[in-house]
Design an enzyme around this catalytic site. Structure first.
Site, short mmCIF file in Angstrom:
data_model
loop_
_atom_site.label_atom_id
_atom_site.label_comp_id
_atom_site.label_asym_id
_atom_site.label_seq_id
_atom_site.Cartn_x
_atom_site.Cartn_y
_atom_site.Cartn_z
N HIS A 26 13.93 6.30 1.03
CA HIS A 26 13.85 6.06 -0.49
C HIS A 26 13.57 7.46 -1.28
O HIS A 26 12.56 7.82 -1.57
CB HIS A 26 12.39 4.96 -0.71
CG HIS A 26 12.55 3.66 -0.33
ND1 HIS A 26 12.31 3.65 1.18
CD2 HIS A 26 12.96 2.40 -0.78
CE1 HIS A 26 12.36 2.39 1.15
NE2 HIS A 26 12.67 1.82 0.11
N HIS A 261 17.74 4.00 -4.91
CA HIS A 261 16.16 3.91 -4.63
C HIS A 261 15.91 3.64 -3.23
O HIS A 261 14.97 4.28 -2.89
CB HIS A 261 16.00 2.50 -5.05
CG HIS A 261 14.76 1.84 -5.12
ND1 HIS A 261 14.17 1.32 -3.91
CD2 HIS A 261 13.81 1.44 -6.01
CE1 HIS A 261 12.91 0.96 -4.00
NE2 HIS A 261 12.61 0.79 -5.37
N GLU A 413 -9.27 -13.33 -4.04
CA GLU A 413 -9.51 -12.96 -2.62
C GLU A 413 -8.96 -11.99 -1.98
O GLU A 413 -9.28 -11.10 -1.43
CB GLU A 413 -9.16 -13.91 -1.91
CG GLU A 413 -10.05 -15.58 -2.05
CD GLU A 413 -9.52 -16.27 -3.31
OE1 GLU A 413 -10.31 -17.59 -3.16
OE2 GLU A 413 -8.72 -15.98 -4.05
N HIS A 475 -8.82 -27.65 1.95
CA HIS A 475 -9.89 -26.63 2.19
C HIS A 475 -10.05 -26.53 3.69
O HIS A 475 -11.22 -25.80 4.01
CB HIS A 475 -11.04 -26.96 1.32
CG HIS A 475 -10.89 -26.81 -0.06
ND1 HIS A 475 -9.78 -27.31 -0.75
CD2 HIS A 475 -11.79 -26.18 -0.88
CE1 HIS A 475 -9.87 -26.72 -2.17
NE2 HIS A 475 -11.27 -26.11 -2.43
#
Length: 667
Positions: A26, A261, A413, A475
């Protein structure tokens, strides 16, 4: 003496030439951010190329890690141990210039980046570490912890949700020594970003509580320098410098386009760039005056010596604090008496014989170890009351008082895990952070990055199975344990009771070569009787818990909450005249690292009748039981019901384990 433009052009040319030689990479970001990097590294960055690990250096993070030739060029030019031949080996096997910056491969690379957004989160962690260490160690007239964290990031990092999680918390914590440079070039791989990214980024970061410097011309050295000076003057808020740049700057046909890019410019365009920039040298040739303009070795050595002199004065005034700083931050050692005290606590946990949830046993371990280890820096993703990570000696870290040892991460998280990576990479702490095991999947890539970087992190996961009950299948993790265990360099422990929980914490704390996942139950677990020798063997990851007379007919292998019921099943089988062995295997990876003779003594190859018992997906366990073995486990999602009812429904009972073993032996 070369101009600033010429110094920046060295980055541009080295980057495009390395990408062209590799035929991969890149070039656009390094060419676009070269001017910003030149000002930061030559005028502000406090670092010593001859000692990349100097404790009070500034940290630099390239969050847009695909532009890795930017940092490789900077390291080479400023005098790090990265030769021109290393640049020529960009993206080649075992080179020191891999496709994305990798911690441990290249001196001066602070963290592995590439998965977008995680670099800025790592930077937040580094800034947290600096702020907390400063609060813990600095004294009036003695600022031995005083450095900045600088982060480059791009549109992709801004679009990734983790940037929200981490940067929001950074603002709340008032991380005034965190300075981020947003490469606002308007381009991503698919083209101009206005079709999919129209956020008002300045307002977004102002809402987080950041100081925002808008619309800085990233190709104007004076403007960049003024912005950095303004950012450093703001000590109560992190700063976002929004730099307007042209991707692929200097490429007449590809600058400002996604064509520059993620692929080489091509030989014809490379030649045109040389002409446009006035760079008259062959590929991988840098003239002496350019090297002289970049050389940071003398300045870096002087900066480190100045800090060494400060530390000598600090050591005279505060000898105990200085010794603790040297142990924690410089050497990364544990206290000399930790191992003995931890062993004593494990023995005490065994002797108590408590019937408690392993998450509670984990909390007891934390309570025992935190007073011994001021480097333990805890936290939870808004589940402290369930994960049980808070203890009496926990003190929350705030913007106003950062001297504590506990971070309230909020419901973040992924952000928590990546911030922990930054804290660990910075040094001075052993972070632990918690959530439900099911929600590890939010954070999986950060956990993987921790393992890839060999970071000393402790990921605490509770509510580990269908045994948690009524919350239901959303869960109840089924596949997560297998995923953790299959992650290279991640040790995963699932303890059966308080003694195994304490032993797993000791193992995690002592491990210096990678992270550890500690997996705990919601429900109470039976205490398991053991001899002293068996207690000692917990640390080997798997051991004989209940033995047969001579060679067993069958071996039962269990972990965590299923060890208790498996022991009862073995007792029932023995009452029927069956000669069986029970192996508790709290950590498969640690067991696999034992010598062949030990593993053979526990799981002799001559015994093919094997049954594994675990409330997780069955597939993982065929590694140990073989294709002819049996697994009492899960193949479906769970259900919503009380835990005991679910365990019975899915077959985690004495009767089902006994019948499974008997059927196996009769086949």
């Amino acid at each position: 003496m070369p101009t600033r433009q010429h110094l920046a052009n060295a980055i541009r040319v080295l980057s495009m030439d390395a990408v062209q030689k590799a035929n991969s990479g890149h070039p656009g970001a390094p060419m676009g951010m070269a001017d910003i990097a030149e000002v930061l590294w030559n005028d502000f960055l406090k670092h010593n190329p001859k000692n990349p690990d100097w404790a009070d250096r500034d940290r630099f993070v390239l969050s847009n890690g695909h532009g890795s030739m930017l940092i490789y060029s900077l390291l080479h030019l400023s005098g790090y141990d990265l030769a021109m031949d290393d640049l020529k080996q960009f993206r080649q096997l075992h080179s020191r210039t891999p496709g994305h910056p990798e911690r441990g491969y290249t001196a001066g690379v602070e963290t592995t980046t590439g998965p977008l957004g995680q670099g800025i989160a790592n930077g937040v962690g580094m800034a947290v570490a600096e702020k907390v260490l400063a609060a813990q160690f600095n004294r009036e007239g003695h600022s031995i912890v005083d450095h900045h964290t600088y982060v480059f990031l791009g549109d992709g990092c801004m679009m990734e949700g983790i940037s929200h999680e981490a940067c929001s918390l950074a603002g709340t914590l008032g991380l005034g020594k965190l300075i981020a440079f947003y490469d606002d070039n308007g381009i991503s791989i698919d083209g101009h970003v206005e079709g999919w990214f129209t956020d008002d980024t300045p307002k977004r970061f102002e809402a987080y509580g950041w100081h925002v410097i808008r619309a800085v011309d990233g190709h104007n050295a004076a403007a960049v320098k003024a912005a950095i000076e303004e950012a450093k003057a703001e000590t109560n808020k992190p700063t976002l410098i929004i730099t307007k740049t042209t991707i692929g700057f200097g490429s007449p046909n590809k600058q400002g386009s996604h064509d520059s890019h993620g692929s080489p410019l091509g030989l014809e365009e490379v030649a045109l760039v040389r002409k446009t920039l006035g760079w008259e040298y062959e590929p991988f040739v840098v003239p002496a005056d350019i090297y002289e303009g970049w050389d940071a070795k003398a300045k870096g050595a002087a900066a480190e010596q100045s800090w060494n002199d400060k530390f000598i004065a600090y050591k005279t005034a505060y000898p105990e604090l200085a010794a603790e700083f040297d142990r924690r931050v410089v050497k990364g050692d544990l206290p000399a008496d930790f191992a003995a005290k931890a062993e004593a606590f494990i023995a005490e946990s065994q002797a108590k014989g408590e019937k408690i949830a392993s998450r509670k046993a984990s909390q007891n371990s934390i309570a025992a170890f935190v007073p011994l280890l001021p480097e333990l820096l805890g936290g939870s993703a808004d589940l402290a009351g369930s994960n049980l990570t808070l203890v009496k000696t926990s003190k929350g870290i705030t913007a106003e008082d950062a001297s504590g040892n506990y971070l309230y991460y909020g419901v973040r998280e992924f952000g928590m895990s990546a911030i922990m990576n930054g804290i660990s990479a910075h040094g001075g702490f052993i972070p632990y952070g918690a959530t439900f095991l099911m929600f590890q999947q939010y954070a999986a890539n950060a956990v993987r990055m921790s393992a890839l970087m060999k970071l000393r992190n402790i990921f605490v996961y509770t509510h580990d199975s269908i045994g948690q009950g009524e919350d239901g299948p959303t869960h109840q993790p089924i596949e997560v344990l297998g995923s953790l265990r299959m992650t290279p360099n991640l040790d995963t422990w699932r303890p059966a009771d308080a003694a195994e929980a304490a032993a797993s914490w000791k193992a995690a704390i002592e491990r210096k070569t990678g992270p550890t996942a500690l997996v705990f139950s919601r429900q109470n677990l039976d205490h398991i009787a053991r001899t002293g020798a068996q207690v000692a063997e917990i640390s080997r990851g798997g051991y004989i818990l209940v033995d047969s007379v001579g060679e067993p007919e069958a071996i039962l292998i269990a972990t965590g909450s299923e060890v208790g019921v498996t022991v009862k099943a073995a007792e029932a089988l023995k009452a029927k005249g069956r000669n069986v062995r029970v192996v508790s295997m709290p950590s498969t990876s640690v067991f696999d690292q034992q010598d062949v003779s030990y593993r053979e003594s526990v799981l002799p190859i001559s015994v093919g009748a094997r049954v594994a018992v675990e409330t997780a997906h069955v597939d993982y366990w065929y590694k140990y039981v073989g294709f002819d073995g049996r697994v009492v486990g899960m193949t479906t999602f769970g259900e919503s019901a009380p835990g005991p009812a679910l365990l019975e429904h899915f077959g985690f009972t004495v009767d089902n384990i006994v019948s499974t073993v008997e059927e196996l032996l009769e086949d």
